[in-house]
Enzyme design. Sequence first.
Site, mmCIF file in Angstrom:
data_model
loop_
_atom_site.group_PDB
_atom_site.id
_atom_site.type_symbol
_atom_site.label_atom_id
_atom_site.label_comp_id
_atom_site.label_asym_id
_atom_site.label_seq_id
_atom_site.Cartn_x
_atom_site.Cartn_y
_atom_site.Cartn_z
ATOM 1 N N HIS A 1 0.837 -1.208 0.000
ATOM 2 C CA HIS A 1 0.000 0.000 0.000
ATOM 3 C C HIS A 1 0.867 1.251 0.000
ATOM 4 O O HIS A 1 0.672 2.161 -0.811
ATOM 5 C CB HIS A 1 -0.922 -0.029 1.226
ATOM 6 N N GLU A 2 1.837 1.287 0.902
ATOM 7 C CA GLU A 2 2.695 2.471 1.002
ATOM 8 C C GLU A 2 3.614 2.610 -0.215
ATOM 9 O O GLU A 2 3.917 3.724 -0.646
ATOM 10 C CB GLU A 2 3.510 2.433 2.303
#
Length: 154
Positions: free
Chosen positions: A67-68
């Site tokens: 996600h990051e």
Amino acid sequence: MNDKELQKLVEEISVGDFAKPFRHHARFNSRLRTTGGRYLLRSHDLEFNPLHLQEHGKEELIGIIKHELCHYHLHLEGKGYRHRDPDFIQLLQQVGGARYCSRLSRQKIVLPYRYQLICTDCGFSYKRKRKINLARYVCGRCRGKLRIEPLSQG
């Protein structure tokens, strides 16, 4: 897992799933409370909450890393890196990253009321968890002077 191992894992996931290198720093930040991780726009570093690894395991952490990394790579490419951007949503689905992280078992600690403020004019009382500077505040009803009393614990 320490910060060095985390850095290596993030670099491996970046090359393996995104086919792009991760050239900045990844680290654990135990002060994160409400999120699994964050991408820092100015430094391009990634920070992760170590409690997610402890409570939910490595698979949860990998989903958060993906996600990051979506934020990271899209931002560096000048594409839409925010949660609502179609570029972000599409890339997150392609790499199988986590849209949301799991909840932590630690709940917010609720402090009990410790003080009672009493208006000397109208007698209205306010309960407070923290002490306040009485010179700066007046009664909200009549603008009278306040006095403070500790509440008995029990």
